[in-house]
Design an enzyme around this catalytic site. Structure first.
Site, mmCIF file in Angstrom:
data_model
loop_
_atom_site.group_PDB
_atom_site.id
_atom_site.type_symbol
_atom_site.label_atom_id
_atom_site.label_comp_id
_atom_site.label_asym_id
_atom_site.label_seq_id
_atom_site.Cartn_x
_atom_site.Cartn_y
_atom_site.Cartn_z
ATOM 1 N N LYS A 1 53.723 32.385 35.824
ATOM 2 C CA LYS A 1 53.975 33.442 34.852
ATOM 3 C C LYS A 1 54.568 34.658 35.579
ATOM 4 O O LYS A 1 54.347 34.768 36.786
ATOM 5 C CB LYS A 1 52.701 33.780 34.089
ATOM 6 C CG LYS A 1 51.755 34.769 34.799
ATOM 7 C CD LYS A 1 50.702 35.307 33.893
ATOM 8 C CE LYS A 1 51.018 36.707 33.478
ATOM 9 N NZ LYS A 1 50.309 37.768 34.206
ATOM 10 N N LYS B 1 40.738 27.345 34.046
ATOM 11 C CA LYS B 1 39.340 27.764 34.210
ATOM 12 C C LYS B 1 38.426 26.729 33.540
ATOM 13 O O LYS B 1 38.670 26.330 32.403
ATOM 14 C CB LYS B 1 39.121 29.145 33.581
ATOM 15 C CG LYS B 1 39.853 30.274 34.331
ATOM 16 C CD LYS B 1 39.559 31.625 33.711
ATOM 17 C CE LYS B 1 40.465 32.719 34.252
ATOM 18 N NZ LYS B 1 40.102 33.239 35.564
ATOM 19 N N ASP C 1 51.375 41.424 29.918
ATOM 20 C CA ASP C 1 50.601 40.968 31.071
ATOM 21 C C ASP C 1 49.443 40.054 30.661
ATOM 22 O O ASP C 1 49.126 39.094 31.371
ATOM 23 C CB ASP C 1 50.049 42.196 31.828
ATOM 24 C CG ASP C 1 49.424 41.837 33.166
ATOM 25 O OD1 ASP C 1 50.076 41.119 33.945
ATOM 26 O OD2 ASP C 1 48.279 42.265 33.433
ATOM 27 N N HIS D 1 47.399 34.820 28.303
ATOM 28 C CA HIS D 1 45.978 34.473 28.374
ATOM 29 C C HIS D 1 45.233 34.616 27.032
ATOM 30 O O HIS D 1 44.512 33.719 26.622
ATOM 31 C CB HIS D 1 45.261 35.325 29.422
ATOM 32 C CG HIS D 1 45.977 35.373 30.741
ATOM 33 N ND1 HIS D 1 46.615 34.293 31.287
ATOM 34 C CD2 HIS D 1 46.163 36.384 31.638
ATOM 35 C CE1 HIS D 1 47.147 34.624 32.450
ATOM 36 N NE2 HIS D 1 46.885 35.891 32.685
#
Ligand code: BG6
Length: 484
Positions: A147, A181, A234, A239
């Site tokens: 990214k 994760k 960001d 995310h």
């Protein structure tokens, strides 16, 4: 068949901090293919040995107690370095030569990991194609792209087009490290390996969902990058939207890369478009005090370091259930959590003696204190019918005999080596995500932008964000995870 991982951006921070430690740990666990080799490419003028020495120091630092001298020497023999410039075609023909020398088997699978400056992604891909390095007749050729994938819809489309000139979509692995994760993958298990949650996972029982990624750290030395990006690019485009997709998606027919991603993409298609006053009512932005003095940040910057969005997913399952997404730097603590707030009971039985119940809550602690908690009401002993909130608590840490949770990059690298793209973003996914974020960025850049609220670091963002939530009859779950 051998496997080669070529890392562009070899002298960068990500390579020493994440990629090599992850590959080394996979090696220690015996999960790296026997014949795996790593080739680093960057402009620094290192020899193979010099790069190995540098990596030995950094890996020692990042893997801590797990560092093992003998294993490292064996691993280091698989590491090679190639000084090269992405804009220079000769670097790529020389790389092709080096690869032919070190790949001893007739066919070899290769992964090209782009961990360079994002402005160089398209050029690197073009050069790989021109040098014949994307030709997969003698083994698979895959490309992993870090990214950020574009800075808006247009640049993401352009980047997708240039990659597709050289690689097919099934060869492309776009990284979002949140998908690596363990606790994010555990949401799949929670939702699709249990029968008790699914019946409740919808608009009949869920009042709203909160997805929070709070960071205690401030922007620090990343001011130059961050000011161009801001919290929406960001953190949200990637995310937070990934967490939303996994929370809201329908069960796929099989756990297969395309079927999983089809379901995720459908969630993005459902997100209600904001128009007119929605941008003022459903988006909230803040900037921490002190941001303007960070190195590389212009004095008058209006870049948001905190944002909250209220999104709706217009489909049968979620119609009119708000999804609150928020993220910020300089917050009270580091926590990523998803809260499924269930509706209150339809009828209060215990009259004035029972305090108004908060409704049940399922809290998915993505990090740190990884686990899941279910909040429910119980009777206070030795009272009439007073109730209080109690918790059923599952923590990964407390599972006896369980090793530490692996870093996201271990899983992602291994999946890419094995050709499983389930945990990587597909081109349509990335573009649809920009399609949601771009209009908000445009609204924030317009004269009708909602106010930019300043906030002191060390709290849960601007104080007005609590009022904003209270006006909607709801409360943020502002709880820092308890670390053992
Ligand atoms: C990165 C962002 O993608 O994710 C950073 O660029 C952020 O600004 C980081 O700090 C958060 O990742 P994690 O894994 O620490 O939650």
């Amino acid at each position: 068949m051998s496997d080669t991982i070529v890392i562009f951006g070899a002298s960068g921070d990500l390579t020493s901090r994440k990629l090599i430690p992850a590959l080394f740990q996979l090696f220690l666990k015996g999960r790296l293919p026997q014949e795996a080799r790593i080739v680093g490419v960057s402009r620094s003028d290192f020899t193979h040995q010099k790069w190995r020495d540098l990596l030995s120091q950094s890996t020692r630092q990042y893997v801590g107690d797990q560092f093992n001298e003998t294993a490292w020497s064996e691993f280091a023999n698989r590491i090679f370095y190639h000084p090269g410039d992405i804009t220079n075609s000769e670097s790529f023909s020389a790389l092709a030569k080096l690869l032919a020398e070190i790949e001893t088997t007739e066919s070899s699978s290769r992964i090209y990991y782009l961990s360079t400056m994002p402005q160089l992604y398209a050029e690197a891909i073009k050069q790989l194609g021109a040098a014949g390095l994307a030709d997969d007749r003698h083994g698979s050729r895959r490309v992993i792209i870090e990214k950020p994938f574009g800075t808006d819809l247009k640049t993401a489309q352009r980047l997708n087009d240039s990659i597709h000139d050289v690689f097919r979509e099934d060869q492309i692995y776009r990284i979002d490290h949140y998908l690596g994760k363990e606790t994010v993958q555990n949401i799949f298990a929670l939702r699709f390996a249990n029968s008790i949650f699914e019946p409740l996972w919808n608009r009949r029982y869920v009042d709203h969902v909160q997805i929070t990624v709070a960071e205690e750290v401030v922007v620090g030395r990343r001011g130059g990058y961050y000011d161009e990006s801001g919290v929406l690019r960001d953190m949200f485009q990637n995310h937070l939207l990934q967490l939303l997709m996994i929370t809201a998606m329908e069960p796929p027919a099989r756990y297969d890369a395309n079927l999983v991603r089809d379901e995720k993409v459908k969630v993005l298609h459902c997100i209600r478009k904001m128009v007119g006053g929605d941008f003022a009512n459903q988006t909230f932005r803040g900037q921490y005090e002190g941001y303007l003095s960070e190195e590389g940040v212009p004095e008058e910057s209006e870049t948001a370091t905190f944002a909250a969005l209220k999104l709706y997913c217009d489909n049968w399952r979620w119609k009119d259930v708000p999804f609150y997404l928020r993220s910020g730097k300089g917050m009270s603590c580091r926590t990523t959590q998803i809260v499924i707030q269930f509706k209150q009971v339809p009828h209060i039985l215990f009259g004035a003696k029972m305090r108004e119940p908060l409704g049940n809550r399922l809290v998915i602690q993505v990090q740190p204190a990884e686990g899941i908690q279910l909040h429910f009401e119980t009777k206070v002993p030795d009272s009439d019918m007073k109730t209080r909130t109690s918790t059923l608590d599952f923590s990964f840490q407390n599972q006896a005999g369980e090793a530490d949770l692996p870093d996201a990059y271990q899983r992602l690298l291994l999946d890419a080596i094995n050709g499983d793209a389930s945990l990587f973003a597909r081109s349509d996914e990335v573009e649809l995500a920009w399609g949601i974020i771009d209009p908000i960025i445009a609204a924030w850049d317009s004269p009708a932008a909602p106010e930019l609220h300043r906030y002191a670091t060390g709290y849960w963002g601007p104080s007005e964000i609590s009022d904003w939530m209270q006006e909607q009859g709801r409360e943020w779950f502002d709880v820092c995870p308890v670390l053992n």
